[in-house]
Design a protein around this motif. Structure first.
Motif, short mmCIF file in Angstrom:
data_model
loop_
_atom_site.label_atom_id
_atom_site.label_comp_id
_atom_site.label_asym_id
_atom_site.label_seq_id
_atom_site.Cartn_x
_atom_site.Cartn_y
_atom_site.Cartn_z
N LYS A 49 0.85 -1.19 0.00
CA LYS A 49 0.00 0.00 0.00
C LYS A 49 0.89 1.24 0.00
O LYS A 49 1.85 1.31 0.75
CB LYS A 49 -0.87 -0.02 1.25
N ILE A 50 0.56 2.21 -0.83
CA ILE A 50 1.35 3.43 -0.89
C ILE A 50 0.62 4.52 -0.12
O ILE A 50 -0.48 4.92 -0.49
CB ILE A 50 1.60 3.86 -2.35
N LEU A 51 1.22 4.98 0.95
CA LEU A 51 0.63 6.02 1.80
C LEU A 51 0.85 7.40 1.20
O LEU A 51 1.72 7.59 0.35
CB LEU A 51 1.25 5.96 3.19
N ALA A 52 0.09 8.37 1.68
CA ALA A 52 0.21 9.75 1.19
C ALA A 52 1.63 10.28 1.36
O ALA A 52 2.17 10.92 0.45
CB ALA A 52 -0.79 10.66 1.89
N VAL A 53 2.27 10.01 2.50
CA VAL A 53 3.64 10.50 2.71
C VAL A 53 4.61 9.86 1.73
O VAL A 53 5.55 10.50 1.27
CB VAL A 53 4.12 10.32 4.16
N ASP A 54 4.37 8.59 1.37
CA ASP A 54 5.22 7.93 0.36
C ASP A 54 5.07 8.60 -0.99
O ASP A 54 6.05 8.78 -1.72
CB ASP A 54 4.86 6.45 0.23
N ARG A 55 3.85 8.98 -1.34
CA ARG A 55 3.62 9.67 -2.62
C ARG A 55 4.33 11.02 -2.64
O ARG A 55 4.98 11.38 -3.61
CB ARG A 55 2.13 9.86 -2.89
N ILE A 56 4.19 11.77 -1.55
CA ILE A 56 4.81 13.09 -1.46
C ILE A 56 6.33 12.96 -1.57
O ILE A 56 6.97 13.66 -2.37
CB ILE A 56 4.40 13.79 -0.15
N LEU A 57 6.91 12.08 -0.79
CA LEU A 57 8.37 11.90 -0.81
C LEU A 57 8.85 11.39 -2.16
O LEU A 57 9.89 11.84 -2.67
CB LEU A 57 8.80 10.96 0.31
N SER A 58 8.14 10.46 -2.75
CA SER A 58 8.55 9.90 -4.04
C SER A 58 8.47 10.94 -5.15
O SER A 58 9.36 11.02 -5.99
CB SER A 58 7.69 8.70 -4.40
N VAL A 59 7.40 11.73 -5.16
CA VAL A 59 7.27 12.76 -6.20
C VAL A 59 8.42 13.76 -6.07
O VAL A 59 9.04 14.13 -7.06
CB VAL A 59 5.89 13.45 -6.13
N ALA A 60 8.75 14.17 -4.84
CA ALA A 60 9.87 15.10 -4.65
C ALA A 60 11.18 14.46 -5.10
O ALA A 60 11.98 15.09 -5.80
CB ALA A 60 9.97 15.50 -3.18
N LYS A 61 11.39 13.21 -4.74
CA LYS A 61 12.64 12.51 -5.09
C LYS A 61 12.77 12.34 -6.61
O LYS A 61 13.82 12.65 -7.19
CB LYS A 61 12.65 11.14 -4.41
N TYR A 62 11.72 11.85 -7.25
CA TYR A 62 11.80 11.59 -8.69
C TYR A 62 11.79 12.87 -9.51
O TYR A 62 12.35 12.91 -10.60
CB TYR A 62 10.67 10.65 -9.13
N ALA A 63 11.15 13.92 -9.01
CA ALA A 63 11.18 15.21 -9.71
C ALA A 63 12.58 15.79 -9.65
O ALA A 63 13.06 16.40 -10.60
CB ALA A 63 10.17 16.17 -9.09
N GLY A 64 13.23 15.63 -8.50
CA GLY A 64 14.60 16.08 -8.33
C GLY A 64 14.74 17.54 -7.97
O GLY A 64 13.82 18.35 -8.18
N GLU A 65 15.87 17.86 -7.43
CA GLU A 65 16.17 19.22 -6.98
C GLU A 65 16.10 20.21 -8.14
O GLU A 65 15.68 21.35 -7.97
CB GLU A 65 17.55 19.24 -6.30
N GLU A 66 16.48 19.78 -9.32
CA GLU A 66 16.49 20.68 -10.48
C GLU A 66 15.10 21.22 -10.78
O GLU A 66 14.94 22.38 -11.14
CB GLU A 66 17.04 19.95 -11.72
N ARG A 67 14.09 20.39 -10.62
CA ARG A 67 12.72 20.86 -10.91
C ARG A 67 12.29 21.92 -9.89
O ARG A 67 11.66 22.90 -10.24
CB ARG A 67 11.73 19.69 -10.91
N PHE A 68 12.66 21.73 -8.64
CA PHE A 68 12.33 22.73 -7.62
C PHE A 68 13.07 24.04 -7.91
O PHE A 68 12.53 25.12 -7.71
CB PHE A 68 12.66 22.21 -6.22
N ARG A 69 14.29 23.94 -8.38
CA ARG A 69 15.09 25.12 -8.67
C ARG A 69 14.62 25.83 -9.95
O ARG A 69 14.51 27.05 -9.98
CB ARG A 69 16.56 24.73 -8.82
N ASP A 70 14.32 25.06 -10.99
CA ASP A 70 14.07 25.64 -12.31
C ASP A 70 12.59 25.84 -12.65
O ASP A 70 12.28 26.60 -13.57
CB ASP A 70 14.69 24.76 -13.40
N GLN A 71 11.68 25.17 -11.96
CA GLN A 71 10.26 25.25 -12.30
C GLN A 71 9.47 25.71 -11.07
O GLN A 71 8.80 24.91 -10.41
CB GLN A 71 9.75 23.91 -12.81
N SER A 72 9.54 26.99 -10.79
CA SER A 72 8.94 27.53 -9.57
C SER A 72 7.43 27.31 -9.49
O SER A 72 6.88 27.08 -8.42
CB SER A 72 9.27 29.01 -9.40
#
Length: 102
Positions: A49-72
């Motif tokens: 079962k995938i919990l909400a916190v797993d989804r949040i953490l996975s989306v952040a991880k797979y999106a990567g730091e570059e997306r947070f930096r470059d796609q505000s």
């Protein structure tokens, strides 16, 4: 309600979001479902079962730091949806250690 979401990719690599208002929790869960599928996230859990916190953490991880930096705009959506799903005033998403703190 005012929300403060911090997304951390390690010591000196943090993204800070201070938000007023937000989205409905159902819409936020749908957004995370879409992003989870789009990013082809893979999470292994003992129960399958995938919990909400797993989804949040996975989306952040797979999106990567570059997306947070470059796609505000995307990063702000992530923060708003995180706040809506978790419903807390202060949320720290620690991608490096795969944990969420309040």
């Amino acid at each position: 309600m005012q929300h403060h979401v911090i997304v951390s990719f390690g010591k000196d690599c943090e993204y800070d979001f201070k938000l007023a208002g937000g989205v409905a929790a159902d819409e936020a869960r749908e957004w995370f479902d879409r992003e989870f599928d789009t990013l082809e996230c893979d999470v292994s859990t003992p129960t399958g079962k995938i919990l909400a916190v797993d989804r949040i953490l996975s989306v952040a991880k797979y999106a990567g730091e570059e997306r947070f930096r470059d796609q505000s705009t995307w990063a702000e959506q992530f923060a708003k949806n995180t706040a809506a799903v978790l419903g807390r005033d202060l949320i720290r998403v620690d991608v490096e250690h795969y944990s969420i703190g309040y």
